[in-house]
Write a protein that holds these residues in place. Structure first.
Motif, PDB file in Angstrom:
ATOM      1  N   PHE A   1       0.853  -1.272  -0.109  1.00  0.00           N
ATOM      2  CA  PHE A   1       0.050  -0.018   0.015  1.00  0.00           C
ATOM      3  C   PHE A   1       0.921   1.123  -0.019  1.00  0.00           C
ATOM      4  O   PHE A   1       0.353   2.353  -0.640  1.00  0.00           O
ATOM      5  N   GLY A   2       1.901   1.150   0.604  1.00  0.00           N
ATOM      6  CA  GLY A   2       2.923   2.414   0.761  1.00  0.00           C
ATOM      7  C   GLY A   2       4.301   2.058   0.495  1.00  0.00           C
ATOM      8  O   GLY A   2       4.773   1.124  -0.345  1.00  0.00           O
ATOM      9  N   GLY A   3       5.252   2.759   1.515  1.00  0.00           N
ATOM     10  CA  GLY A   3       6.725   2.323   1.116  1.00  0.00           C
ATOM     11  C   GLY A   3       7.153   0.853   1.870  1.00  0.00           C
ATOM     12  O   GLY A   3       6.139   0.560   2.619  1.00  0.00           O
ATOM     13  N   ARG A   4       7.575   0.141   0.871  1.00  0.00           N
ATOM     14  CA  ARG A   4       8.181  -1.273   1.456  1.00  0.00           C
ATOM     15  C   ARG A   4       8.433  -1.434   2.921  1.00  0.00           C
ATOM     16  O   ARG A   4       9.632  -0.837   3.004  1.00  0.00           O
ATOM     17  N   GLY A   5       8.000  -1.881   3.747  1.00  0.00           N
ATOM     18  CA  GLY A   5       8.354  -1.991   5.033  1.00  0.00           C
ATOM     19  C   GLY A   5       7.913  -0.874   5.889  1.00  0.00           C
ATOM     20  O   GLY A   5       7.636  -1.022   7.186  1.00  0.00           O
ATOM     21  N   VAL A   6       7.891   0.282   5.284  1.00  0.00           N
ATOM     22  CA  VAL A   6       7.713   1.660   6.119  1.00  0.00           C
ATOM     23  C   VAL A   6       5.867   1.542   6.649  1.00  0.00           C
ATOM     24  O   VAL A   6       5.524   2.332   7.370  1.00  0.00           O
TER      25      VAL A   6
END
Length: 327
Positions: free
Chosen positions: A190-195
Motif C-alpha cells: 500500500f505504501g513504502g516497503r516495510g514503512v
C-alpha cells in the motif's frame, strides 16, 4: 511537594510514557533497517544529554533536573528515527545539537520553545546537507558494516542505497502507479516497503498515548483527516501523473510518527481544542502539498514548523469563538 518539583515530575512521567509508546515503531525500524537505527539513537541521545548538561552549566543551573525531565530524550528519539539510517555520525550529532540549541535553548529552555526542536534540527539538516539526508538504505547491514558505514562511510553501491517511495512517486513521469508498485523495490503493498509496518507500529503507540490521555485527539485526527481528504480529492487513479492514494500517504513517510509524536508536542503546538484541530489540519494539508509539489519527498517537518508560526493566530481565532482550553 513544591509546585515546580511536581511539574517536573509530571513532565518526566509524560516523556517516559512517550518514549515507551515509541518502542513498537523503533522495533519496526530496526527490523526494516537494522543496526543503523540503534546507532542513530545512541548518537542522538548522547549528543542531546551533552547539550543539556552544557547549557545547564552555562546558566549555572543544576544539571540533574535538566537531564532527568526527558524532553531532550524525546527530541533525540524523534531525530534518530527521522534521519536516514546509516547516515554519517556527524549528521546525527549536528541535527541533534542544532535542534536543541536553536529550537529550545535559544528561547530559554523547556516550556518556552516556539518551534518543535526535533523538526527544526531535521529541517536545518535537510537544507544544509540535502544529499546526505536523502541517502536511505535498501536493507540493513550487520553490526561491523553498520559501524563502518556510519563512522567511516564509503560510497554505497546503487543496489544498497535507494530512493524512498515518496521520492520515487514525486519524480515519476512515465510509469503508472501499478507499474511503480510492481517494478520499484521501494514500494510495498500500500505504501513504502516495510514503512507500512513502521507507520502501523507508530499508530499503535499513538493510540496507546491517546488512551493514557497524554494528549487530546484534536491534532492527530486533524492531521490524518486532512491528509486523507486532500489526497482523496487529488487522487486520479493509477495514471502516471497520479499523486498516490489516500492509503499510500497515510502509510508512507513519517505520517503516523508526525500525527502522534510530533504535532502533539505540547509547547510549540496549540493549547485550545479548536486551535489544536486547526493546527493538525494545517499540518496534514501542508504535508501533502510539499510531498506533491514541493522540493522534498516528505513534508512533515516543514509543515509542522510552518504551523508553529501560526499558533498565536490559531489561538486568537479559537479565543474569539469562546471555546475552552483542552487539557
Amino acid at each position: 511537594m513544591p509546585p515546580l518539583e511536581a511539574a517536573d515530575d509530571r513532565l518526566q512521567q509524560a516523556m517516559n510514557t512517550v518514549l515507551l509508546a515509541a518502542l513498537p515503531g523503533l522495533l519496526a525500524l530496526f527490523w526494516l533497517y537494522g543496526w543503523g537505527v540503534l546507532i542513530n539513537l545512541l548518537l542522538a541521545v548522547i549528543s542531546a544529554l551533552l547539550v543539556e548538561a552544557a547549557v545547564a552549566n552555562l546558566r549555572r543551573q543544576a544539571v540533574q533536573p535538566a537531564l532527568r525531565n526527558g524532553s531532550a530524550l524525546v527530541s533525540a528519539m524523534l531525530l534518530a528515527v527521522a534521519l536516514p539510517a546509516y547516515c554519517p555520525w556527524w549528521l546525527t550529532v549536528t541535527a541533534t545539537v542544532s535542534g536543541l540549541l536553536f529550537g529550545k535553548h535559544l528561547y530559554g529552555g523547556v516550556g518556552r520553545n516556539p518551534f518543535n526542536p526535533a523538526m527544526l534540527g531535521f529541517a536545518l539538516s535537510m537544507v544544509l546537507f540535502p544529499q546526505a539526508m536523502t541517502h536511505w538504505p535498501g536493507h540493513g547491514l550487520d553490526f561491523p558494516s553498520a559501524l563502518q558505514q556510519v563512522f567511516n562511510p564509503a560510497p554505497a553501491p546503487d543496489a544498497w542505497a535507494q530512493a524512498t517511495a515518496l521520492d520515487s512517486l514525486r519524480i515519476n513521469k512515465s510509469l503508472t502507479i501499478d507499474e511503480l508498485f510492481a517494478s520499484n523495490p521501494a514500494f510495498g503493498r500500500f505504501g513504502g516497503r516495510g514503512v507500512e509496518w513502521v507507520n502501523l507500529a507508530f499508530l499503535l503507540g499513538g493510540l496507546w498515548l491517546l488512551q493514557r490521555r497524554i494528549f487530546s485527539w484534536h491534532a492527530p485526527v486533524g492531521m490524518l483527516a486532512s491528509l486523507f481528504l486532500i489526497s482523496l480529492l487529488c487522487w486520479n487513479g493509477s495514471g502516471s501523473d497520479s499523486h498516490g492514494s489516500p492509503l499510500f500517504h497515510l502509510l508512507s513517510g513519517a505520517t503516523m510518527l508526525g500525527a502522534f509524536f510530533i504535532v502533539t508536542e505540547p509547547v510549540s503546538g496549540a493549547k485550545s481544542a479548536l486551535a489544536r484541530l486547526l493546527f493538525g489540519i494545517g499540518v496534514g494539508l501542508l504535508t501533502y502539498l510539499i510531498r506533491t509539489w514541493g522540493g522534498y519527498p516528505d513534508g512533515v517537518a516543514f509543515a509542522v514548523l510552518l504551523m508553529n508560526l501560526l499558533v498565536p493566530t490559531l489561538e486568537r481565532f479559537a479565543a474569539s469563538r469562546h471555546l475552552p482550553v483542552s487539557t
